[in-house]
Design a protein around this motif. Structure first.
Motif, short mmCIF file in Angstrom:
data_model
loop_
_atom_site.label_atom_id
_atom_site.label_comp_id
_atom_site.label_asym_id
_atom_site.label_seq_id
_atom_site.Cartn_x
_atom_site.Cartn_y
_atom_site.Cartn_z
N ILE A 191 -62.00 -3.44 7.20
CA ILE A 191 -61.52 -2.46 6.23
C ILE A 191 -60.41 -1.58 6.83
N VAL A 192 -60.48 -1.34 8.14
CA VAL A 192 -59.43 -0.54 8.79
C VAL A 192 -58.09 -1.29 8.77
N LEU A 193 -58.11 -2.61 9.02
CA LEU A 193 -56.88 -3.39 8.96
C LEU A 193 -56.32 -3.42 7.55
N LEU A 194 -57.17 -3.66 6.54
CA LEU A 194 -56.69 -3.69 5.16
C LEU A 194 -56.09 -2.35 4.75
N THR A 195 -56.75 -1.26 5.16
CA THR A 195 -56.25 0.07 4.81
C THR A 195 -54.87 0.32 5.43
N ALA A 196 -54.71 -0.08 6.69
CA ALA A 196 -53.42 0.11 7.36
C ALA A 196 -52.32 -0.69 6.67
N LEU A 197 -52.59 -1.97 6.37
CA LEU A 197 -51.58 -2.80 5.69
C LEU A 197 -51.28 -2.28 4.30
N PHE A 198 -52.31 -1.86 3.58
CA PHE A 198 -52.13 -1.34 2.22
C PHE A 198 -51.28 -0.06 2.24
N THR A 199 -51.56 0.82 3.20
CA THR A 199 -50.84 2.09 3.28
C THR A 199 -49.38 1.88 3.69
N VAL A 200 -49.17 1.06 4.72
CA VAL A 200 -47.81 0.84 5.21
C VAL A 200 -46.95 0.16 4.15
N SER A 201 -47.48 -0.87 3.48
CA SER A 201 -46.69 -1.56 2.44
C SER A 201 -46.44 -0.64 1.26
N GLY A 202 -47.40 0.24 0.97
CA GLY A 202 -47.21 1.19 -0.13
C GLY A 202 -46.20 2.26 0.17
N GLY A 203 -45.79 2.38 1.45
CA GLY A 203 -44.79 3.37 1.83
C GLY A 203 -43.38 2.82 1.88
N ILE A 204 -43.20 1.56 1.43
CA ILE A 204 -41.87 0.94 1.40
C ILE A 204 -41.50 0.64 -0.04
N TYR A 205 -40.38 1.18 -0.50
CA TYR A 205 -39.92 0.95 -1.87
C TYR A 205 -38.57 0.24 -1.84
N ILE A 206 -38.48 -0.86 -2.56
CA ILE A 206 -37.22 -1.62 -2.63
C ILE A 206 -36.44 -1.15 -3.84
N ARG A 207 -35.29 -0.54 -3.58
CA ARG A 207 -34.42 -0.04 -4.66
C ARG A 207 -33.49 -1.14 -5.17
N MET A 228 -47.73 -6.25 -2.96
CA MET A 228 -47.42 -4.91 -3.44
C MET A 228 -45.96 -4.53 -3.14
N LEU A 229 -45.41 -5.08 -2.08
CA LEU A 229 -44.02 -4.77 -1.72
C LEU A 229 -43.03 -5.43 -2.68
N LEU A 230 -43.31 -6.66 -3.09
CA LEU A 230 -42.29 -7.46 -3.80
C LEU A 230 -42.51 -7.65 -5.29
N ILE A 231 -43.73 -7.42 -5.79
CA ILE A 231 -43.95 -7.73 -7.20
C ILE A 231 -43.14 -6.83 -8.13
N ARG A 232 -43.00 -5.57 -7.80
CA ARG A 232 -42.25 -4.67 -8.69
C ARG A 232 -40.76 -5.00 -8.75
N HIS A 256 -44.02 7.02 -2.69
CA HIS A 256 -45.34 6.69 -3.23
C HIS A 256 -45.33 6.73 -4.75
N ALA A 257 -44.61 7.69 -5.31
CA ALA A 257 -44.54 7.79 -6.78
C ALA A 257 -43.82 6.57 -7.36
N SER A 258 -42.72 6.16 -6.74
CA SER A 258 -41.98 4.99 -7.22
C SER A 258 -42.83 3.72 -7.15
N ASN A 259 -43.66 3.63 -6.11
CA ASN A 259 -44.53 2.46 -5.95
C ASN A 259 -45.84 2.59 -6.72
N GLN A 260 -46.02 3.73 -7.40
CA GLN A 260 -47.29 4.00 -8.10
C GLN A 260 -48.47 3.82 -7.14
N PHE A 261 -48.29 4.36 -5.94
CA PHE A 261 -49.29 4.22 -4.89
C PHE A 261 -50.52 5.07 -5.20
N GLY A 262 -51.69 4.47 -5.07
CA GLY A 262 -52.94 5.18 -5.29
C GLY A 262 -54.04 4.52 -4.47
N TRP A 263 -55.15 5.24 -4.31
CA TRP A 263 -56.24 4.75 -3.47
C TRP A 263 -57.29 3.95 -4.21
#
Length: 480
Positions: free
Chosen positions: A111-127, A158-162, A321-328
């Protein structure tokens, strides 16, 4: 209060409400673990495990609103349905040791690995507003398929679908783009490293070396990804030509292509380095916690993952985070459900390790040749079909242990069997929306953005029609 702290506080309060603290008091007996002989267990001990998996498969479809509000309580109920009778029948020491082992050796690192990957990818927004041509769409699928093995299928999805949906939001036919995205990025592309998909990380925790998977199922993955990309390009080109003049593009043109929150790419590199370190560094320092051995490399890795998560939250602008609609929400669901899964699977693993003499002897015989050696083709399909309809992480564990559970033996003489289990659990998660966590997440995002996605069984018509024939070819080429 940070999001992580907020989540921990809420989970702790619910943990108390569910009655878990009295249970821990009951289980906190002798630290020494008694050996659990799976051959002496009744198959009824598998009921809580089957129950939680069926709940995951059925409730989101039969009662989505009820599931959304009560999935944590359902998971806790199944966990208690196992732990309380188990503690009473086999003693507090055995139950407590099993609980600690599941928590420290498997659940927390997972769960720690998944949380880290989820958080880091959610902090990258492709404009930027790209144009969804067949060539560009195919290129995005290819990039996503490669990234999936290094930032996880969840992270890459999560990085590329939007940006992929934005690129195709003026096309009349775009559901197929998301369907193939689920095939390649959310599943098959994550088959090459323990970072790619949860089942492979569990194998890594069990002793499978970091680069073993890429060295043994790269040809399988390459065949599937290349074939799917060619099929997608041909289909997308045909539909693109049929559409003719494109509809008005609702996405503005004045946004330049680029990345916001790009510092998270460095943090992604830290995640990769931490996992590699835990597999390479062997200081020989081990801590014994109630009978469970916790190695120093794993401890450093997990503390590092928590640090990466907190740093990402601290340095990522709120606008990203807002652009990525990041949530927990997605991580809360995964954390609660897998807590129940990792507990209820304890007796199932013990029974499978008992082999033909255990309650699941029929399962062992079904995936075994007459001479007693494993049948890789049967392992591939058994692991895969269960992964498609239940969940690929616990299914991997089940068949990993059915094949003996010894990583050294599985990486050596039984390498083809381990490859079959690994490939089946990752590849066939693409067959249904519930086969892998990113599948439903991608579907939900696509529908929220106006894409008319097929129903549960409509998606299966696509996946079975396209993927099953390819899996038959994979079987004939690699697992005969």
């Amino acid at each position: 209060m940070t999001p992580i702290t907020d989540i921990s506080t809420r989970l702790s309060r619910r943990f108390v409400r569910w009655g878990a603290l009295p249970l821990i008091a009951l289980l906190a007996g002798p630290a020494q673990a008694a050996t659990l002989d799976g051959s002496q267990l009744s198959v009824l001990w598998a009921v809580p495990f089957v129950g939680i998996l069926l709940s995951i498969a059925i409730w989101p479809l039969a009662g989505p609103n009820f599931w959304h509000h009560h999935f944590g309580k359902i998971a806790a109920a199944w966990a208690l349905a196992f732990l309380l009778p188990f503690a009473l029948m086999f003693g507090p020491g055995t139950a407590w040791a099993g609980l600690v082992h599941a928590l420290l050796a498997e659940y927390l690192p997972f769960i720690v690995l998944l949380t880290a990957l989820f958080t880091v990818s959610g902090g990258i927004y492709i404009r930027g507003n790209l144009r969804g041509t067949p060539l560009l769409n195919t290129a995005i699928l290819l990039v996503g398929g490669v990234l999936a093995s290094f930032m996880g299928t969840t992270g890459a999805s999560m990085l590329l679908i939007r940006p992929l949906i934005r690129a195709n939001d003026n096309r009349r036919h775009n559901a197929h783009v998301v369907i193939f995205f689920i095939f390649v990025v959310s599943n098959i592309g994550g088959s090459l490293t323990p970072l790619g998909d949860p089942p492979l990380f569990l194998g890594f925790l069990k002793g499978v070396s970091f680069f073993w998977t890429v060295s043994h199922i790269f040809p399988d993955t390459l065949f599937l990804v290349v074939t799917l990309l060619v099929m997608f390009f041909l289909l997308d080109s045909w539909l693109y030509k049929r559409e003719g003049v494109q509809r008005h593009d609702p996405t503005p043109d004045d946004e330049r292509f680029g990345f916001d929150g790009a510092a998270n790419f460095l943090l992604l590199g830290c995640v990769v380095a931490l996992v590699l370190m835990s597999g390479i560094w062997k200081p020989g320092v081990v801590f014994n916690v109630f009978g469970t051995e916790v190695g120093l490399p794993g401890l450093v890795r997990d503390i590092g993952m928590v640090a990466v998560t907190l740093v990402s939250l601290a340095i990522t602008p709120k606008a990203v985070h807002a652009s990525n609609q990041f949530g927990w929400g997605p991580m809360q669901e995964v954390a609660k459900l897998f807590a129940g899964i990792f507990l209820t699977i304890i007796p199932v693993i013990a029974m499978l390790q008992a082999g033909v003499n255990g309650p699941f002897g029929a399962v062992v015989r079904a995936v075994t040749h007459a001479d007693g050696t494993p049948n890789p083709a049967m392992y591939f399909w058994a692991t895969g079909m269960l992964s498609a309809f239940l969940d690929n992480a616990p299914t991997y564990l089940v068949f990993f242990n059915t094949a003996g559970g010894d990583a050294a033996q599985l990486m050596g003489p039984l390498a083809t069997t381990l490859a079959a289990v690994s490939a089946g659990s990752v590849f066939m998660g693409a067959l249904t929306y519930i086969g892998n966590a990113p599948n439903l997440m991608v579907k939900a995002i696509a529908e929220d953005r106006g894409v008319k996605m097929p129903s549960f069984f409509g998606y299966m018509a696509w996946s079975f029609g396209i993927l099953v024939p390819l899996f038959v070819i994979v079987t004939l080429l690699f697992f005969r």
